[in-house]
Scaffold this motif. Structure first.
Motif, short mmCIF file in Angstrom:
data_model
loop_
_atom_site.label_atom_id
_atom_site.label_comp_id
_atom_site.label_asym_id
_atom_site.label_seq_id
_atom_site.Cartn_x
_atom_site.Cartn_y
_atom_site.Cartn_z
N THR A 1 0.86 -1.29 -0.11
CA THR A 1 -0.06 0.05 -0.18
C THR A 1 0.82 1.35 0.01
OG1 THR A 1 -0.15 -0.34 2.48
CG2 THR A 1 -1.98 -1.10 0.97
N GLU A 2 1.76 1.26 0.74
CA GLU A 2 2.78 2.58 0.71
C GLU A 2 3.58 2.45 -0.39
OE1 GLU A 2 3.94 5.73 2.70
OE2 GLU A 2 2.80 4.33 3.19
N LEU A 3 3.99 1.38 -1.02
CA LEU A 3 4.83 1.40 -2.29
C LEU A 3 3.82 2.21 -3.54
CD1 LEU A 3 6.69 -1.82 -2.67
CD2 LEU A 3 7.69 0.34 -2.94
N ILE A 4 2.59 2.02 -3.50
CA ILE A 4 1.61 2.38 -4.39
C ILE A 4 1.47 3.84 -4.20
CG2 ILE A 4 -1.11 2.77 -5.19
CD1 ILE A 4 -1.29 -0.37 -4.29
N LYS A 5 1.63 4.25 -2.93
CA LYS A 5 1.62 5.81 -2.76
C LYS A 5 2.97 6.61 -3.31
CE LYS A 5 -1.22 6.15 1.36
NZ LYS A 5 -1.46 6.54 2.79
N ARG A 6 4.11 5.87 -3.00
CA ARG A 6 5.19 6.55 -3.26
C ARG A 6 5.82 6.46 -4.51
NH1 ARG A 6 9.02 6.81 2.16
NH2 ARG A 6 7.59 6.63 3.63
N THR A 7 5.37 5.46 -5.44
CA THR A 7 5.97 5.35 -6.71
C THR A 7 4.78 5.87 -7.74
OG1 THR A 7 4.87 3.22 -6.96
CG2 THR A 7 7.20 3.29 -6.09
N ALA A 8 3.58 6.12 -7.48
CA ALA A 8 2.45 6.42 -8.07
C ALA A 8 2.13 5.57 -9.28
CB ALA A 8 2.79 7.91 -8.66
N LEU A 9 2.52 4.29 -9.03
CA LEU A 9 2.32 3.21 -10.03
C LEU A 9 0.82 2.41 -9.45
CD1 LEU A 9 5.60 1.55 -10.23
CD2 LEU A 9 4.46 2.83 -11.89
N ASP A 10 -0.07 1.88 -10.48
CA ASP A 10 -1.19 1.42 -9.96
C ASP A 10 -0.79 -0.02 -9.48
OD1 ASP A 10 -1.51 -0.95 -12.42
OD2 ASP A 10 -0.88 1.04 -13.22
N GLU A 11 -1.60 -0.91 -9.00
CA GLU A 11 -1.00 -1.92 -8.09
C GLU A 11 -0.82 -2.95 -9.10
OE1 GLU A 11 -3.34 -4.87 -4.62
OE2 GLU A 11 -4.14 -3.11 -4.98
N GLU A 12 -1.52 -3.11 -10.16
CA GLU A 12 -1.26 -4.44 -11.04
C GLU A 12 0.14 -4.00 -11.62
OE1 GLU A 12 -3.06 -5.94 -15.35
OE2 GLU A 12 -4.23 -4.40 -14.23
N THR A 13 0.66 -2.90 -12.12
CA THR A 13 2.09 -2.64 -12.50
C THR A 13 2.93 -2.95 -11.67
OG1 THR A 13 1.13 -0.86 -14.12
CG2 THR A 13 3.61 -1.07 -13.69
N LEU A 14 2.68 -2.44 -10.40
CA LEU A 14 3.56 -2.55 -9.32
C LEU A 14 3.62 -4.05 -8.92
CD1 LEU A 14 5.23 -0.92 -7.28
CD2 LEU A 14 3.25 -0.87 -5.84
N ALA A 15 2.78 -4.86 -9.04
CA ALA A 15 2.93 -6.15 -8.70
C ALA A 15 3.35 -7.00 -9.33
CB ALA A 15 1.40 -6.77 -8.46
N GLU A 16 3.39 -6.60 -11.04
CA GLU A 16 3.85 -7.18 -12.04
C GLU A 16 5.40 -7.15 -11.74
OE1 GLU A 16 4.77 -6.70 -16.94
OE2 GLU A 16 2.91 -5.99 -15.74
N HIS A 17 6.04 -5.99 -11.24
CA HIS A 17 7.64 -6.01 -11.45
C HIS A 17 8.08 -6.45 -9.92
CE1 HIS A 17 6.89 -2.68 -14.38
NE2 HIS A 17 8.35 -2.95 -14.76
N LEU A 18 7.15 -6.38 -8.97
CA LEU A 18 7.73 -6.79 -7.56
C LEU A 18 7.89 -8.21 -7.55
CD1 LEU A 18 5.49 -4.79 -5.25
CD2 LEU A 18 7.96 -4.48 -5.56
N GLU A 19 6.96 -8.87 -8.35
CA GLU A 19 6.88 -10.49 -8.45
C GLU A 19 7.81 -10.86 -9.62
OE1 GLU A 19 2.93 -11.58 -9.36
OE2 GLU A 19 2.16 -10.49 -7.40
N ASN A 20 8.15 -10.15 -10.59
CA ASN A 20 9.10 -10.61 -11.51
C ASN A 20 10.47 -10.24 -11.66
OD1 ASN A 20 7.01 -12.29 -12.49
ND2 ASN A 20 6.13 -10.33 -13.73
N GLU A 21 10.79 -9.48 -10.77
CA GLU A 21 12.21 -8.79 -10.82
C GLU A 21 12.88 -9.51 -9.47
OE1 GLU A 21 13.77 -6.86 -12.64
OE2 GLU A 21 11.89 -5.77 -13.78
N ASP A 22 13.98 -10.08 -9.44
CA ASP A 22 14.86 -10.67 -8.60
C ASP A 22 15.41 -9.59 -7.59
OD1 ASP A 22 14.57 -13.11 -9.62
OD2 ASP A 22 16.48 -13.16 -10.92
N ASP A 23 15.37 -8.26 -8.02
CA ASP A 23 16.04 -7.21 -7.35
C ASP A 23 15.21 -6.87 -5.96
OD1 ASP A 23 18.03 -6.96 -9.02
OD2 ASP A 23 17.04 -5.35 -10.04
N PHE A 24 13.88 -7.34 -5.97
CA PHE A 24 12.97 -6.93 -4.98
C PHE A 24 12.57 -8.20 -4.18
CE2 PHE A 24 11.47 -4.20 -8.42
CZ PHE A 24 12.22 -3.12 -8.22
#
Length: 628
Positions: free
Chosen positions: A399-422
């Motif tokens: 919820t906090e990442l959505i606020k701070r990055t101004a990304l929608d939940e779907e875009t955010l989830a896609e990167h968080l789940e598919n990137e080894d950096d997170f």
């Protein structure tokens, strides 16, 4: 529902009735200085509580309208959530009205109401002309659809209407971030007799608690929030959006000034070179030239510096954003997305404003390549924005990442789940793999250094290890890294102690031979030992090493303490236990033990008490019973 806090601002030309309107709304005269009373103008910022119920609290800032006090005006409106633009019916739009509008636009204030004051001085036809005049100025701005309210502060006409409208608009608005790190740009510093130094400002983000340790930046002074007041009432906490006065211990009034920032975290960046995107006012009086001196207003700070362009040498007019850099004479605390105002020092005028792309600017070459890099920074890919947010906060829920990055939940989830950096840990918080690696490396270095200095100790107390690093990283993240390191066999745990996985406690090389001699002597003396201290002295072990060496020898089973004075060599003690067990039945008396082990009472009683303490035996009246 969680309570929300907002601060609104009164803006407009001098003598258009901002202070009178504030008083009509709040019953408080915000002109409190003697000079303000005498000259009948606002010089400093004025504050008052406007409204409060179970779900919302609203404060008012009355800002000076005179052009000489523009710094105070900017400092006041920098933290507001809604503006009431005040225009007098008998004068209409004036120069400071326009400048205040520009400032509000550059600071990103989007929620507004237009209050036409002094309506009792003109007829209705003239009011319509004033409305048209204002609409002309507002066309093309974020305030072009702002509602108009006709008010008269003396007769109270329209006061209830504008108050209801303010409340309605703010109840529909999101409040500032109360979950991030606390930040309060200071706009007033004063002393209260018997209390000491007090600072006042609008809480930009986060929450502060009474007793909390804070920092004054960019000075780096550590202070404590001794007491918190909101509108002259003591409070345990102050939240984002509130006006707060905080009584500080550990600092004097002379150490602080308007423009300093009170923060709870070291994660904020202090810098003198910032990459920015600026927009200039529509009608510039003079050219903006390469490396020209500028006055930056950011938060409540006012700092001199120079503007550096990378794709031009001057600006006369420009409709879009200009990517450039500000090189400042003093350090400021800022973060990506912070809004600011630029003014020309001489002749004084507002020339533009914008937002911070990167608070850590570097030196770049003039040319398209630099502009291209700044453009990438400005836009920021989703991954870059997530990374930047996590680098700053170290750990955030979705919820906090959505606020701070101004990304929608779907875009955010896609990167968080598919990137080894997170990395998701604890099932709810995200962090960066590079941060986990960095923390693990830091812990590794701390443990290695500890082992080098204290080779006989099992390791570092886990709670103490985490506490020493908690100022820089969240506790939950540190706990995760330690446990993850244990799972991956980088670290090991023994009881409450953490050590490197490859570490074995050992006597320092320089004392190893003397320790061997000490143990040999104890072994030779069997069950009739001397005082333990005598063995240390005879072996040449220094007094400052005795405690740690004794603890090590005991932990490793080399010796067994009978009491504070006597100890047996470990093998001797174990042999005596077996001899006594073999020579007795299920139970025995002291006399039986003395006969079997040939020991005097001086040794016998401590030996038997040690058997009890270690769980070998249990005393029942005058007998000992073997437990297993």
């Amino acid at each position: 529902m969680e309570k929300r806090y907002f601060t609104i601002g009164m803006a407009g030309h001098i003598d258009h009735g901002k202070t009178s309107l504030t008083k009509a709304l709040t019953n408080i005269d915000t002109d409190r200085l003697k000079e303000e009373k005498e000259r009948q103008i606002s010089i400093e910022l004025g504050f008052a509580p406007l409204y409060e119920d179970d779900e919302i609290q609203i404060s008012v800032i009355d800002v000076p309208g005179h052009e000489r006090f523009i710094r105070q005006m900017i400092a006041g409106v920098a933290g507001i959530d809604l503006v009431v633009l005040v225009v007098a019916a008998d004068e209409g739009v004036m120069p400071q009205t326009r400048e205040h509008l520009d400032i509000l636009k550059f600071l990103g204030v989007k929620n507004g109401i237009v209050a036409i004051t002094k309506t009792d001085r003109v007829d209705e036809d003239f009011i319509e002309l004033v409305k048209d005049d204002i609409l002309g100025e507002l066309t093309g701005t974020v305030f072009e659809d702002a509602p108009f309210v006709l008010v008269d502060s003396l007769s109270k006409k329209g006061i209830d209407e504008i108050k209801e409208l303010i409340i309605k608009k703010l109840k529909e608005q999101e409040m500032r971030d109360a979950k991030g790190a606390f930040r309060l740009p200071i706009d007033q510093v004063f002393t209260v007799k018997g209390q000491g130094t007090v600072v006042r400002g609008t809480v930009y983000e986060g929450t502060v608690e009474e007793g909390q340790v804070l920092k004054i930046m960019p000075r780096g002074l550590e202070v404590r929030a001794r007491q918190i007041q909101v509108h002259h009432k003591q409070a345990q906490k102050a939240y984002a959006g509130q006006r707060a006065a905080i009584n500080l211990s550990g600092v004097s009034k002379e150490d602080l000034e308007r423009g300093d920032v009170l923060v709870s975290s070291e994660h904020f960046i202090v810098s003198r070179v910032i990459d920015v995107a600026i927009t200039v006012v529509e009608e510039l009086e003079h050219l903006i030239k390469q490396r020209m001196p500028i006055k930056l207003h950011i938060g409540t700070a006012e700092v001199m510096g120079r503007i550096v362009f990378f794709d031009r040498n001057e600006v006369k007019e420009e409709n879009g954003e200009i990517l450039c850099q500000l090189r400042l004479e003093e350090e400021i605390l800022t973060k990506r997305g912070d809004r600011f105002i630029l003014r020309r020092p001489s002749p004084t005028e507002t020339i533009g404003g914008g937002w911070v792309i990167d608070p850590r600017g570097n030196k770049y070459r003039f040319g398209d390549e630099t502009i291209s890099e700044l453009e990438k920074k400005k836009v920021g890919s989703p991954k870059e924005r997530i990374t930047a947010a996590l680098l700053e906060a170290k750990s955030l829920p979705l919820t906090e990442l959505i606020k701070r990055t101004a990304l929608d939940e779907e875009t955010l989830a896609e990167h968080l789940e598919n990137e080894d950096d997170f990395v998701l840990y604890n099932g709810k918080e995200y962090t960066l793999k590079q941060l986990i690696d960095a923390i693990e490396e830091d812990i590794y270095d701390r443990l290695r250094d500890f082992h080098n200095q204290h080779s006989m100790k099992a390791g570092v107390n886990k709670a103490e290890l985490i506490q020493t690093m908690q100022k820089r990283f969240p506790k939950a993240l540190l706990e995760f890294v330690v446990e993850n390191g244990i799972t991956n066999e980088v670290f090991q745990r023994k009881g409450q102690f953490v050590s490197l996985a490859t570490f074995m406690p050992h006597v320092p090389k320089s004392w190893a031979k003397r320790t061997e001699n000490l143990l040999e002597e104890m072994k030779k003396d069997g069950l009739k030992v001397r005082y333990l201290k005598d063995y240390f002295t005879a072996a040449g072990i220094p007094a400052n090493l005795e405690h740690d060496l004794r603890r090590f020898l005991e932990d490793q089973g080399f010796i067994m303490m009978l009491d504070e004075q006597y100890a047996y060599y470990g093998g001797v003690f174990n042999g005596a236990v077996e001899k006594l067990r073999s020579g007795t039945g299920a139970e025995f008396e002291v006399g039986d033990a003395k006969e079997i082990l040939d020991l005097s009472r001086k040794y016998m009683i401590p030996f038997l008490e040690r058997l009890d303490a270690n769980g070998y035996t249990k005393r029942v009246e005058n007998k000992r019973v073997w437990k297993n």
